[in-house]
Design a protein around this motif. Structure first.
Motif, short mmCIF file in Angstrom:
data_model
loop_
_atom_site.label_atom_id
_atom_site.label_comp_id
_atom_site.label_asym_id
_atom_site.label_seq_id
_atom_site.Cartn_x
_atom_site.Cartn_y
_atom_site.Cartn_z
N PRO A 14 0.94 -1.20 -0.10
CA PRO A 14 -0.12 -0.05 0.11
C PRO A 14 0.93 1.23 -0.11
O PRO A 14 2.00 1.26 0.63
CB PRO A 14 -0.66 -0.21 1.22
CG PRO A 14 -0.69 -1.51 1.73
CD PRO A 14 0.55 -2.00 1.16
N SER A 46 -2.34 -0.37 5.05
CA SER A 46 -3.40 -0.27 4.13
C SER A 46 -4.62 0.65 4.53
O SER A 46 -5.08 0.31 5.84
CB SER A 46 -4.03 -1.82 3.91
OG SER A 46 -5.06 -1.56 2.95
N ASN A 48 -7.48 1.34 2.53
CA ASN A 48 -8.74 0.68 1.81
C ASN A 48 -8.69 -0.57 1.21
O ASN A 48 -9.53 -1.05 0.45
CB ASN A 48 -9.51 1.69 1.27
CG ASN A 48 -8.58 2.43 0.00
OD1 ASN A 48 -7.50 1.92 -0.14
ND2 ASN A 48 -9.06 3.53 -0.44
N GLU A 49 -7.33 -1.01 1.30
CA GLU A 49 -7.23 -2.40 -0.07
C GLU A 49 -7.21 -3.64 1.19
O GLU A 49 -6.47 -3.70 2.22
CB GLU A 49 -5.82 -2.27 -0.70
CG GLU A 49 -5.92 -1.25 -1.70
CD GLU A 49 -4.49 -0.95 -1.91
OE1 GLU A 49 -4.32 -0.92 -3.29
OE2 GLU A 49 -3.64 -0.43 -1.08
N ASN A 50 -7.80 -4.61 0.78
CA ASN A 50 -7.88 -5.82 1.88
C ASN A 50 -6.75 -6.70 0.98
O ASN A 50 -6.22 -6.49 0.12
CB ASN A 50 -9.23 -6.54 1.62
CG ASN A 50 -9.42 -7.25 3.06
OD1 ASN A 50 -8.78 -7.50 3.80
ND2 ASN A 50 -10.80 -7.42 3.46
N ASP A 53 -6.91 -7.76 -2.55
CA ASP A 53 -6.36 -6.43 -3.44
C ASP A 53 -5.01 -6.70 -3.52
O ASP A 53 -4.24 -6.45 -4.47
CB ASP A 53 -6.87 -5.11 -2.76
CG ASP A 53 -8.30 -5.29 -2.76
OD1 ASP A 53 -9.35 -5.50 -3.77
OD2 ASP A 53 -9.14 -4.87 -1.54
N LYS A 57 -2.67 -7.48 -6.88
CA LYS A 57 -1.74 -6.47 -7.68
C LYS A 57 -0.30 -7.11 -7.73
O LYS A 57 0.45 -7.01 -8.79
CB LYS A 57 -1.72 -5.12 -6.96
CG LYS A 57 -2.96 -4.43 -7.18
CD LYS A 57 -2.88 -3.08 -6.50
CE LYS A 57 -4.40 -2.41 -6.67
NZ LYS A 57 -4.89 -1.36 -5.69
N THR A 141 -3.05 -8.32 5.44
CA THR A 141 -3.46 -6.85 6.08
C THR A 141 -3.17 -7.28 7.51
O THR A 141 -4.53 -7.39 7.97
CB THR A 141 -4.53 -6.39 5.40
OG1 THR A 141 -5.50 -7.62 5.36
CG2 THR A 141 -4.42 -5.94 3.93
#
Ligand code: UT7
Length: 330
Positions: A14, A46, A48-50, A53, A57, A141
């Motif tokens: 992130p 992070s 807002n990315e779990n 996600d 990426k 996360t």
């Protein structure tokens, strides 16, 4: 004999950088303590990315650099102790996101050793020729299960994901492996899920703790023993000795653990790849993140021998001795 060879690497973290000074505004700590006791300067947290996600990426980067069509991936394994959900698995979410429609997918949880275990599982399918290509991701996360009131643990962890693609190789690939678990020591590093609560149970939900708790000193002692044993085991199962090894890539938990091991085994400290100063402890993601970091800096060349070694919750440990191949793409 067919070997399982890493053909490309990827990582994603992130954007949000949290420094030690930032953390000292949340708990009673300071940059000097964290740096001197762990080696960590900053980590990514992070917003807002779990986990899926981050995993997606990292996977997309590995697919792109390897110039591999997602439809050619036969197996996706996500190693994680912080999945998005119980069901579906994070691996199935990644499959949907990257459109790897021909893959079978599952998650494994071996905490910080998860990536090593995942690669070792995928390797079996490739070596027995039941599949051709596998995507193995370590993604976490940890920020969602860390107790942000506990200075003993919240300073250590970071969020991130790393990925590799494995395929059949002949002369290079995984040479030897070793895995071990000590379930009797599991309470030294814990995070519970939901309590057993149903019409028949007598569960007291108030006792439920779903945040990380850790006996740091016990894990430290376990870690040094596990790394030393694992390095010796993977070397014993190969034709190589420590002088043949270009790099040791340990799980990135604490610089002092690595320092201790290098002294104990009389191995040059520079042989250990360390990037925990930038990312903290990202559990199952730390080794593939380090690998991608090294790969993008051109640190590993054709025929280099490297040892990957993980340890952590479970308690678990494991390692791989890899001969780096010429096909690996940056
Ligand atoms: O992924 C695998 C999982 N984890 C690991 O590999 C972790 C392995 N363990 C470690 O890395 C280390 O044990 C830690 C970094 C967690 C702790 O380092 P330590 O040298 O073992 O410190 P400690 O827990 O013995 O604490 C020493 C002192 C204590 O104060 P007192 O009792 O001596 O007055 C702690 O309260 O440091 C204090 N302390 C802190 N002070 C400032 C603990 N955490 C902090 C902090 N900031 N964040």
């Amino acid at each position: 004999m067919t070997k399982a060879e890493i053909v490309s690497t990827g990582m994603y973290v992130p954007n949000n950088i949290v420094t030690n000074d930032n953390i000292s505004k949340i708990v009673d700590t300071n940059d000097e303590w964290i740096k001197s006791r762990t080696g960590i300067s900053e980590r990514r947290i992070s917003i807002n990315e779990n986990t899926s996600d981050l995993a997606t990426k990292a996977a997309l980067k590995a697919l792109k650099t390897g110039n591999i069509n997602p439809k050619d991936i036969d197996l996706i394994i996500v190693a994680t102790c912080t999945p998005d959900s119980f069901i579906p698995s994070t691996a199935c979410i990644v499959q949907k996101n990257i459109k790897a429609t021909n893959a079978f997918c599952f998650d494994i949880d071996a905490a910080c050793s998860g990536f090593i275990y995942g690669v070792n599982i995928a390797r079996q399918f490739i070596e027995n020729k039941s599949i051709k290509k596998a995507l193995i991701i370590g993604s976490e996360t940890l920020s969602k299960i860390v107790d942000w009131k506990d200075r003993n643990t919240c300073i250590l962890f970071g969020d991130g994901a790393g990925a590799v693609i494995l395929k059949e190789g002949e002369s290079s690939g995984i040479i030897s492996s070793y895995m071990e678990s000590c379930g009797d020591k599991g309470d030294f590093l814990r995070c519970d899920t939901v309590p057993l609560y149903n019409p028949y149970s007598k569960c007291n939900t108030k006792e439920h703790i779903n945040k990380v708790s850790m006996e740091g000193r016990e894990i430290f002692k376990f870690a040094v023993k596990a790394i030393i044993k694992t390095i010796k085991k993977v070397l014993q199962c190969s034709n190589y000795n420590i002088d043949d090894i270009k790099y040791i890539v340990p799980h990135q938990a604490n610089y002092r653990i690595i320092d201790y091991v290098s002294k104990k085994l009389n191995i040059d400290k520079n042989k250990f790849y360390v990037n925990l100063d930038k990312y903290g402890n990202t559990s199952s993601a730390s080794i593939p993140i380090a690998l991608d970091d090294m790969n993008s800096k051109n640190l590993i060349n054709n025929n280099d021998k490297i040892i990957l070694v993980g340890f952590g919750g479970g308690l678990t440990s494991g390692g791989l001795l890899i001969k780096w191949g010429s096909n690996i793409l940056k």
